[in-house]
Structure formats: structure tokens, C-alpha cells
Write an enzyme that holds these catalytic residues in place. Structure first.
Site, PDB file in Angstrom:
ATOM      1  N   HIS A 181     100.710   6.710 -18.638  1.00 38.30           N
ATOM      2  CA  HIS A 181      99.449   7.260 -17.700  1.00 38.30           C
ATOM      3  C   HIS A 181      98.943   6.307 -17.818  1.00 38.30           C
ATOM      4  CE1 HIS A 181     101.183  11.571 -17.207  1.00 38.30           C
ATOM      5  NE2 HIS A 181     102.427  10.615 -16.490  1.00 38.30           N
ATOM      6  N   GLU A 216      95.724   6.708 -18.503  1.00 35.01           N
ATOM      7  CA  GLU A 216      94.880   6.858 -19.718  1.00 35.01           C
ATOM      8  C   GLU A 216      95.964   6.071 -20.813  1.00 35.01           C
ATOM      9  OE1 GLU A 216      94.862  11.026 -18.273  1.00 35.01           O
ATOM     10  OE2 GLU A 216      95.721   8.728 -18.032  1.00 35.01           O
ATOM     11  N   ALA A 218     102.287   6.474  19.102  1.00 32.92           N
ATOM     12  CA  ALA A 218     101.901   5.766  19.890  1.00 32.92           C
ATOM     13  C   ALA A 218     102.083   6.004  20.903  1.00 32.92           C
ATOM     14  CB  ALA A 218     103.040   4.142  19.363  1.00 32.92           C
ATOM     15  N   THR A 274     114.972  10.473  19.355  1.00 29.67           N
ATOM     16  CA  THR A 274     114.611   9.811  18.973  1.00 29.67           C
ATOM     17  C   THR A 274     115.804   7.928  18.066  1.00 29.67           C
ATOM     18  OG1 THR A 274     112.705  10.347  18.728  1.00 29.67           O
ATOM     19  CG2 THR A 274     113.276   8.340  17.022  1.00 29.67           C
TER      20      THR A 274
END
Length: 364
Positions: free
Chosen positions: A60, A62, A169, A217
Site C-alpha cells: 500500500h 503508506e 459518440a 453493437t
């Protein structure tokens, strides 16, 4: 402490927290389902260590910050330094040990936190653990900015659903695609975006955990739905194909990225692609969103088509919409663009012939 000293201190806090946010953004596309986090260690108004969460499952922010300070020869200064971190340090064992324990181990006297962590295993526990060990803790410096940085993470844990980005778009006269022709091939696809905008879209894909399209699509455009023009992890490809009409030869069925097909007939969680059966008598949009939450997929980019996008809008299930308009292209016929509701524009940019406008859902 008088008011002037407090103002000076808060100014310093904000400067260092802004640096934490800049560092955190370096992890975009790599840390999910963990949040993006940046950390800065300051001694005597000098930064002696920096770090950010670079990859899910790895150290992480830290840890990387303190490690860098030690490598730079500042071990003796740790006990007199202030740690700035954009998100509350964790207090539980996950892929890595608790960061709160590391802070306590090195006896850091002060920690300044951007915002609390909404994850139930943390949510205040990290700060309380530090306070119980005698650490001076300040919470809420650049709070809104730190929450915005991890809007996907916060939405997922607070609303129990992924963060939803709509994208399309359109031509200058608001057409999203050429007329539907069942005999059309991928070569007849209507290209709207210029090359620069298209590369930006691929960057967006790398920043989201998944990307969704529907049957038409997939059939008409035969998209790959990958971020091949950008860096970062490939998003999980999602296809709403209720009647399983999209052939196995489609590009989104290849092994370039994981694929999940939402449909009415088949459920198969093993193999590629994965099939997820949904009910015919319930909202497909809600079922998809619920499935993504169960699968710990924290964000989705909805790319089309127009009917699918409008379904998300009509059901109020969206957080952000990115609309690209080609200011030069006009087509006489075609599919109308979706129509947003309850929205506010929050951004605009010009990319050669394309105008990008960003909206947020006022009711999400």
C-alpha cells in the site's frame, strides 16, 4: 494555537495532501478493486518519503512511502515526522498487513488523512487504532477531492453497485450510428471520433473495471473492447446478448480479455467466455448491475448501443456521461443519440473536430 498559525498549518496540510492525490493517480487502472492511495512523509517541512498503491495485491501507499524514507537514510526522523495519506490507513489483514500497525511500529507521531475509508473492514477503525496508540490524527483535509479521486470505490461500497459511466459518440446532428441493416458488415460501421479522441477512449477503458455493449453493437461493429492503444489492465468485456445471437467468431469472444455474456438461456461461470443467465421478466440493466456488484466489479463503461444507453438513463442508473460530438460530420439518416435526464454538465474539451462534454447525474 492562534487563528493565523492554524491557517498556515492548514495551508501546509492541503499542499501535502494535493501531492498525495497526484501520487495516487499514478495507480489509475492498476489498483482495483482496491482504491488509489498516495502518501507523503514530511519532516521539518521537507518531504523525506513518497509512495502510492501501485498494483492490487502489492504494498500500500503508506508502506512504499515509509520504505522510501528509510532507503533515503531518514530512519531517525520517522519519530518526528508527519504522514499525509489520501485515504484512511487500513486496520485489517487483507492481501497485505494493516498499514495502521506499520505506522504505530515506526512511532510516527502525526497522521493527516484526506478522507475515511467506506469499506466496512476499515471505516473509522484505522483512525481509531492510531489514536488509541497515541498518534495525533487529523481527518478531512481536501476531503471532497480525495473522495472524488476514488469515486468508483466509494460508490461501490456506499451504494452497493458499480460506478456507471455512459459514453457515446454522435454526429453534429446527433446521430449515434448508421441505420440498422441486417445485411451490413463491420466495414460499413460509421466512424465518428477522430484518432486522437479514439485513443482517449482507450485510456478510459483502462481506467474502468468493465465495459458493456449490447447485441446490435457487437454484430454491426464487431468491436474488440480492449484498451490496445493505452496502458493498464484490460477491462472485463460485458455483452448483453439476450438470445445469444453473437457468433463465437466475434472479436470480443477472443482471449485478449475476460468476457461475460448476459443472456436468457445459459449460465456457465467456468471458461471463456462466461455466461450469466438473467430473467426475462425483470430489468436487464438492474440484473447486470447486481451481478457486477456480486462479482466485485467496481465500475462499468457503457459504450452502446443507443437502446442500452437509454435504458440506463431511463432507470436512473448512471453516474457520469461522456458525450463526444463530431462538429463536422452530418448524416441524413441513422440512429438517434440517447437523451440525458436530470443532468448537469461538469466539463468540456475540444479535441480537433470533436467536442467532449461530461455530465453527471443529479439524482445518482
Amino acid at each position: 494555537m492562534n487563528r493565523l498559525h492554524l491557517q498556515i498549518l492548514m495551508t501546509h496540510h492541503k499542499q501535502y495532501m494535493q501531492r498525495c492525490i497526484q501520487l495516487a493517480q499514478k495507480g489509475a487502472g492498476y489498483t482495483a478493486p482496491n482504491p488509489m492511495v498516495g502518501a507523503v512523509l514530511v519532516y521539518d517541512n521537507m518531504i523525506i518519503g513518497e509512495g502510492w498503491h501501485q498494483q492490487y495485491g502489492e504494498a500500500h501507499a503508506e508502506v512504499n512511502c515509509i520504505r522510501q524514507a528509510i532507503q533515503n537514510g531518514h530512519t531517525n526522523e520517522l519519530q518526528h515526522s508527519t504522514l499525509y495519506v489520501s485515504l484512511e490507513p487500513c486496520a485489517h489483514f487483507g492481501k497485505t498487513p494493516p498499514c495502521a500497525d506499520l505506522i504505530i511500529k515506526h512511532q510516527l507521531p502525526k497522521v493527516v488523512i484526506g478522507c475515511r475509508d467506506p469499506f466496512t473492514e476499515v471505516n473509522g477503525k484505522g483512525a481509531e487504532k492510531l489514536k488509541a496508540a497515541g498518534v495525533e490524527v487529523t481527518v478531512g483535509v481536501l476531503k471532497k477531492e480525495c473522495e472524488e479521486l476514488n469515486k468508483r470505490f466509494f460508490t461501490f461500497h456506499q451504494k452497493q453497485r458499480p460506478y456507471i459511466v455512459l459514453k457515446w459518440a454522435q454526429t453534429k446532428n446527433k446521430k449515434i450510428a448508421a441505420p440498422i441493416n441486417p445485411l451490413a458488415s463491420a466495414a460499413q460501421r460509421l466512424f465518428i471520433c477522430n484518432n486522437f479522441t479514439n485513443r482517449l477512449v482507450h485510456q478510459w477503458r483502462s481506467e474502468e473495471a468493465s465495459i458493456l455493449v449490447a447485441t446490435n453493437t457487437a454484430l454491426m461493429d464487431d468491436p474488440q473492447l480492449t484498451n490496445r492503444y493505452s496502458n493498464g489492465k484490460q477491462p472485463v468485456r460485458l455483452l448483453l446478448d439476450k438470445e445469444l445471437r453473437v457468433p463465437s467468431s466475434a472479436k470480443l469472444m477472443n482471449d485478449d480479455a475476460a468476457t461475460i455474456i448476459f443472456n436468457y438461456h445459459k449460465h456457465q461461470e467456468q471458461g471463456q467466455p462466461e455466461y450469466y443467465k438473467i430473467a426475462e421478466n425483470a430489468s436487464a440493466v438492474h440484473q447486470i448491475i447486481n451481478a457486477l456488484y456480486q462479482k466485485n466489479i467496481q465500475s462499468v463503461l457503457v459504450e452502446g448501443g443507443s437502446k442500452l444507453l437509454q435504458s440506463f438513463i431511463d432507470e436512473g442508473l448512471w453516474d457520469e456521461a461522456r458525450v463526444i460530438t463530431n462538429e463536422e460530420l452530418i448524416v441524413d439518416e441513422g440512429l438517434n443519440s440517447p437523451v440525458l435526464q436530470n443532468h448537469q454538465q461538469i466539463g468540456e474539451d475540444q479535441i480537433l473536430s470533436d467536442t467532449l462534454k461530461v455530465y453527471r447525474n443529479l439524482k445518482s
